[in-house]
Design a protein around this motif. Structure first.
Motif, PDB file in Angstrom:
ATOM      1  N   TYR A  66       0.819  -1.219   0.000  1.00 15.84           N
ATOM      2  CA  TYR A  66       0.000   0.000   0.000  1.00 15.84           C
ATOM      3  C   TYR A  66       0.853   1.270   0.000  1.00 15.84           C
ATOM      4  N   MET A  67       1.942   1.267   0.749  1.00 21.44           N
ATOM      5  CA  MET A  67       2.717   2.485   0.961  1.00 21.44           C
ATOM      6  C   MET A  67       3.815   2.689  -0.080  1.00 21.44           C
ATOM      7  N   ASP A  68       4.106   1.656  -0.856  1.00 22.14           N
ATOM      8  CA  ASP A  68       5.186   1.759  -1.835  1.00 22.14           C
ATOM      9  C   ASP A  68       4.706   1.338  -3.219  1.00 22.14           C
ATOM     10  N   TYR A  69       4.487   0.042  -3.415  1.00 21.45           N
ATOM     11  CA  TYR A  69       4.190  -0.476  -4.750  1.00 21.45           C
ATOM     12  C   TYR A  69       2.941   0.145  -5.361  1.00 21.45           C
ATOM     13  N   SER A  70       1.890   0.332  -4.564  1.00 19.10           N
ATOM     14  CA  SER A  70       0.636   0.849  -5.116  1.00 19.10           C
ATOM     15  C   SER A  70       0.744   2.316  -5.520  1.00 19.10           C
ATOM     16  N   LEU A  71       1.784   2.999  -5.046  1.00 18.04           N
ATOM     17  CA  LEU A  71       1.961   4.407  -5.368  1.00 18.04           C
ATOM     18  C   LEU A  71       2.892   4.622  -6.559  1.00 18.04           C
ATOM     19  N   ILE A  76      -0.830   2.394 -11.006  1.00 16.56           N
ATOM     20  CA  ILE A  76      -1.992   3.205 -11.374  1.00 16.56           C
ATOM     21  C   ILE A  76      -1.533   4.263 -12.365  1.00 16.56           C
ATOM     22  N   SER A  77      -2.089   4.194 -13.585  1.00 17.79           N
ATOM     23  CA  SER A  77      -1.680   5.137 -14.631  1.00 17.79           C
ATOM     24  C   SER A  77      -2.887   5.512 -15.473  1.00 17.79           C
ATOM     25  N   PHE A  78      -3.352   6.734 -15.313  1.00 16.38           N
ATOM     26  CA  PHE A  78      -4.480   7.195 -16.125  1.00 16.38           C
ATOM     27  C   PHE A  78      -4.099   7.355 -17.595  1.00 16.38           C
ATOM     28  N   PRO A  79      -2.900   7.852 -17.924  1.00 12.95           N
ATOM     29  CA  PRO A  79      -2.533   7.898 -19.351  1.00 12.95           C
ATOM     30  C   PRO A  79      -2.539   6.522 -19.999  1.00 12.95           C
ATOM     31  N   LYS A  80      -2.009   5.527 -19.311  1.00 14.45           N
ATOM     32  CA  LYS A  80      -2.014   4.168 -19.862  1.00 14.45           C
ATOM     33  C   LYS A  80      -3.445   3.652 -20.019  1.00 14.45           C
ATOM     34  N   PHE A  81      -4.303   3.978 -19.059  1.00 16.44           N
ATOM     35  CA  PHE A  81      -5.706   3.563 -19.119  1.00 16.44           C
ATOM     36  C   PHE A  81      -6.411   4.187 -20.327  1.00 16.44           C
ATOM     37  N   ASP A  89      -2.784  -1.956 -12.847  1.00 13.17           N
ATOM     38  CA  ASP A  89      -2.017  -2.971 -13.557  1.00 13.17           C
ATOM     39  C   ASP A  89      -1.636  -4.104 -12.603  1.00 13.17           C
ATOM     40  N   LEU A  90      -2.567  -5.019 -12.425  1.00 13.41           N
ATOM     41  CA  LEU A  90      -2.339  -6.143 -11.525  1.00 13.41           C
ATOM     42  C   LEU A  90      -1.225  -7.053 -12.023  1.00 13.41           C
ATOM     43  N   ASP A  91      -1.039  -7.139 -13.344  1.00 15.28           N
ATOM     44  CA  ASP A  91       0.033  -7.976 -13.878  1.00 15.28           C
ATOM     45  C   ASP A  91       1.386  -7.486 -13.361  1.00 15.28           C
ATOM     46  N   TRP A  92       1.599  -6.169 -13.474  1.00 12.52           N
ATOM     47  CA  TRP A  92       2.851  -5.600 -12.978  1.00 12.52           C
ATOM     48  C   TRP A  92       2.979  -5.801 -11.476  1.00 12.52           C
ATOM     49  N   LEU A  93       1.903  -5.533 -10.714  1.00 14.77           N
ATOM     50  CA  LEU A  93       1.961  -5.618  -9.258  1.00 14.77           C
ATOM     51  C   LEU A  93       2.262  -7.040  -8.796  1.00 14.77           C
ATOM     52  N   THR A  97       5.846  -8.091  -6.921  1.00  9.54           N
ATOM     53  CA  THR A  97       5.784  -8.508  -5.518  1.00  9.54           C
ATOM     54  C   THR A  97       6.128  -9.987  -5.358  1.00  9.54           C
ATOM     55  N   ILE A  98       5.834 -10.805  -6.349  1.00  6.53           N
ATOM     56  CA  ILE A  98       6.271 -12.208  -6.292  1.00  6.53           C
ATOM     57  C   ILE A  98       7.792 -12.286  -6.340  1.00  6.53           C
ATOM     58  N   ARG A  99       8.418 -11.422  -7.115  1.00  7.19           N
ATOM     59  CA  ARG A  99       9.882 -11.414  -7.182  1.00  7.19           C
ATOM     60  C   ARG A  99      10.511 -10.878  -5.901  1.00  7.19           C
TER      61      ARG A  99
END
Length: 284
Positions: A66-71, A76-81, A89-93, A97-99
């Motif tokens: 929440y405090m790092d990866y999600s920011l 979260i990218s509105f231009p990409k959306f 982008d759950l694929d990236w997240l 985080t698995i790595r």
């Protein structure tokens, strides 16, 4: 895969994307207090991911999300959306985080207690209550968080296209009762006085899933189902006792919050309620 037995007690955790920072704060404090008296665990979306870290004994793991990866702009990218990509982008997240901070799958399942993750079948609109194992948990967690429109794909689970579990069953307390639980703690991501209402975002999502007619119907019924679940928590059937833990009235985190200070505040609000929640459970 676990063979389920009737469960006497259950922990149910609501999702809500970034609002889940409240439940991860609460669950981190539970871990510090070595509090885990439950026989059954049921989670939805971000609530299920928070449960996974709790069951893995990973204090602070999901706080980092929440405090790092999600920011990070990769998530979260509105231009990409606007260019046709994912807003979340759950694929990236999941990949990163698995790595870098992978869930301790061995510890999660070492207690042999059922961990159920709620999904929504995109073709039928029905809730799918998936009993997870170490072999499939990570993929199932992503599917449970795949909110239509915000994430444009439908991950397959058990050969079926799935989407966010909150579409069909945002607060699966009824499922916990169906599985035999008579003492239940429900961790919410909304303030106690919140009642779901129809809004613009729901209409946009129904338009987005127009090619999945039964999923569209499920979305149309989402408000009613959500409020029915809250009513069940407040008026459980005879023989069932339910503790409801909600963020305080001052909780400011929204679904897509990007303010680190507000997220940290929400996390601390969860931690602050842990002692009260434990005391209430011990007197239930």
């Amino acid at each position: 895969m676990l063979k389920e037995q009737p469960s006497e007690s259950a922990l149910v955790v609501e999702g809500g994307a970034l609002r889940g920072v409240f439940s991860t704060g609460l669950l981190d404090a539970f871990l510090e207090a070595r509090f885990n008296p439950f026989d059954l665990f049921i989670g939805v979306s971000s609530g299920a991911s928070n449960l996974a870290a709790y069951l893995g004994g990973m204090i602070g793991r999901n706080r980092s999300i929440y405090m790092d990866y999600s920011l990070r702009p990769e998530f979260i990218s509105f231009p990409k959306f606007l260019r046709g990509g994912h807003l979340l982008d759950l694929d990236w997240l999941w990949d990163i985080t698995i790595r870098e901070i992978r869930l301790d799958l061995a510890t999660i399942y070492s207690r042999a207690k059922p961990f159920v993750v709620v999904l929504t079948d995109a073709q039928t609109g029905d809730a799918h209550y998936k009993l997870t194992g170490a072999h499939d948990l990570e993929h199932v967690l992503k599917a449970s968080s795949a909110m239509p429109l915000l994430y444009r794909a439908y991950p397959e689970v058990d050969g079926r296209p799935m989407t966010d579990g909150g579409v069909a069953d945002s607060i699966p307390v009824g499922e916990a009762i169906r599985r035999g639980a008579r003492r239940i703690m429900v961790i919410r991501s909304r303030r106690r006085d919140y009642m779901k209402r129809h809004g613009l975002s729901e209409r946009v999502m129904r338009w987005h899933v127009r090619h999945y007619p039964f999923l569209r119907q499920a979305m149309a019924k989402r408000v009613e189902r959500y409020n029915e679940a809250v009513a069940l928590i407040r008026r459980p059937p005879e023989g069932v006792s339910i503790i409801e833990i909600c963020p305080p009235a001052s909780f400011r985190v929204s679904r897509l919050s990007q303010d680190r200070m507000i997220l940290q505040e929400g996390y601390e609000q969860g931690r602050a309620l842990a002692a009260e929640a434990i005391a209430r459970w011990n007197t239930l």
